[in-house]
Design a protein around this motif. Sequence first.
Motif, PDB file in Angstrom:
ATOM      1  N   SER A   9       0.848  -1.190   0.000  1.00 30.07           N
ATOM      2  CA  SER A   9       0.000   0.000   0.000  1.00 30.07           C
ATOM      3  C   SER A   9       0.880   1.234   0.000  1.00 30.07           C
ATOM      4  N   ILE A  10       0.357   2.296  -0.603  1.00 30.17           N
ATOM      5  CA  ILE A  10       1.056   3.578  -0.648  1.00 30.17           C
ATOM      6  C   ILE A  10       0.002   4.677  -0.695  1.00 30.17           C
ATOM      7  N   GLY A  11       0.252   5.756   0.027  1.00 28.79           N
ATOM      8  CA  GLY A  11      -0.690   6.858  -0.009  1.00 28.79           C
ATOM      9  C   GLY A  11      -0.396   7.887   1.058  1.00 28.79           C
ATOM     10  N   SER A  12      -1.220   8.916   1.080  1.00 26.80           N
ATOM     11  CA  SER A  12      -1.082   9.958   2.089  1.00 26.80           C
ATOM     12  C   SER A  12      -2.458  10.293   2.646  1.00 26.80           C
ATOM     13  N   TYR A  13      -2.458  10.891   3.811  1.00 30.37           N
ATOM     14  CA  TYR A  13      -3.704  11.170   4.518  1.00 30.37           C
ATOM     15  C   TYR A  13      -4.649  12.052   3.701  1.00 30.37           C
ATOM     16  N   GLY A  15      -4.219  12.782   0.408  1.00 29.10           N
ATOM     17  CA  GLY A  15      -4.145  12.512  -1.023  1.00 29.10           C
ATOM     18  C   GLY A  15      -4.702  11.150  -1.380  1.00 29.10           C
ATOM     19  N   SER A  16      -4.251  10.652  -2.487  1.00 27.38           N
ATOM     20  CA  SER A  16      -4.705   9.358  -2.983  1.00 27.38           C
ATOM     21  C   SER A  16      -3.977   8.224  -2.280  1.00 27.38           C
ATOM     22  N   SER A  17      -4.578   7.052  -2.324  1.00 27.04           N
ATOM     23  CA  SER A  17      -3.925   5.859  -1.791  1.00 27.04           C
ATOM     24  C   SER A  17      -4.223   4.675  -2.710  1.00 27.04           C
ATOM     25  N   TYR A  18      -3.256   3.768  -2.781  1.00 24.08           N
ATOM     26  CA  TYR A  18      -3.348   2.607  -3.664  1.00 24.08           C
ATOM     27  C   TYR A  18      -2.869   1.385  -2.907  1.00 24.08           C
ATOM     28  N   SER A  19      -3.465   0.245  -3.209  1.00 23.77           N
ATOM     29  CA  SER A  19      -3.006  -0.987  -2.574  1.00 23.77           C
ATOM     30  C   SER A  19      -3.243  -2.182  -3.484  1.00 23.77           C
ATOM     31  N   LEU A  20      -2.427  -3.198  -3.251  1.00 25.61           N
ATOM     32  CA  LEU A  20      -2.587  -4.481  -3.938  1.00 25.61           C
ATOM     33  C   LEU A  20      -2.398  -5.552  -2.888  1.00 25.61           C
ATOM     34  N   GLU A  21      -3.379  -6.454  -2.804  1.00 28.15           N
ATOM     35  CA  GLU A  21      -3.347  -7.499  -1.786  1.00 28.15           C
ATOM     36  C   GLU A  21      -3.739  -8.832  -2.418  1.00 28.15           C
ATOM     37  N   TYR A  22      -3.075  -9.885  -1.981  1.00 26.75           N
ATOM     38  CA  TYR A  22      -3.395 -11.234  -2.448  1.00 26.75           C
ATOM     39  C   TYR A  22      -4.187 -11.931  -1.357  1.00 26.75           C
ATOM     40  N   LYS A  23      -5.377 -12.417  -1.710  1.00 33.86           N
ATOM     41  CA  LYS A  23      -6.246 -13.062  -0.733  1.00 33.86           C
ATOM     42  C   LYS A  23      -7.051 -14.159  -1.409  1.00 33.86           C
ATOM     43  N   LYS A  24      -6.966 -15.342  -0.872  1.00 32.72           N
ATOM     44  CA  LYS A  24      -7.756 -16.478  -1.360  1.00 32.72           C
ATOM     45  C   LYS A  24      -7.609 -16.698  -2.862  1.00 32.72           C
ATOM     46  N   GLY A  25      -6.380 -16.587  -3.353  1.00 36.12           N
ATOM     47  CA  GLY A  25      -6.115 -16.853  -4.758  1.00 36.12           C
ATOM     48  C   GLY A  25      -6.358 -15.699  -5.708  1.00 36.12           C
ATOM     49  N   TRP A 103       4.246   4.211   2.859  1.00 36.92           N
ATOM     50  CA  TRP A 103       4.071   2.976   2.112  1.00 36.92           C
ATOM     51  C   TRP A 103       4.459   1.788   2.988  1.00 36.92           C
ATOM     52  N   GLU A 104       3.873   0.647   2.665  1.00 35.38           N
ATOM     53  CA  GLU A 104       4.172  -0.609   3.357  1.00 35.38           C
ATOM     54  C   GLU A 104       4.188  -1.734   2.340  1.00 35.38           C
ATOM     55  N   CYS A 105       5.087  -2.666   2.562  1.00 36.17           N
ATOM     56  CA  CYS A 105       5.214  -3.794   1.658  1.00 36.17           C
ATOM     57  C   CYS A 105       5.518  -5.041   2.481  1.00 36.17           C
TER      58      CYS A 105
END
Length: 143
Positions: A9-13, A15-25, A103-105
């Motif tokens: 995930s990446i973003g600011s309070y 501004g915009s934020s984006y994330s990609l997560e893998y869950k259940k395939g 951001w977090e990875c």
Amino acid sequence: MNIKKFEFSIGSYFGSSYSLEYKKGLFLYRAKTGDIATISNINPIFIYDYQYEHIAIFQSDSIDSDLVISEERKLNFFKYISRYCKSWEKEYQDNFICDGTSWECEIWIDDFRLKSNGIEEYPSNFKTFLNKLSVLTSGKIFE
């Protein structure tokens, strides 16, 4: 390839934020924007809402080919990160800045693990990493 965990995930309070997560395939992509101009162009009702959200679910049998992450793209992405991101530090942070883009990875694939985060500081190849994420997800935005 066994994906045990994938969260970015990446973003600011404000501004915009984006994330990609893998869950259940499935890979779940989210984009939220707080940009009034963007929201008003989409739907004037939401001009003060700050909650426009775009969600895309990537799956192997999607009718929309842009929502399929091929094994080849996955393999290319994971080869890149296991080779060029393994030296990332656990934390990147400018001690003088406590807000801004964060951001977090956290990625765990087979025996490769990566866990890193930052606020207004990034690894030297972070832009390339974001570009590789965009290629993986057929052009989704991460910045």
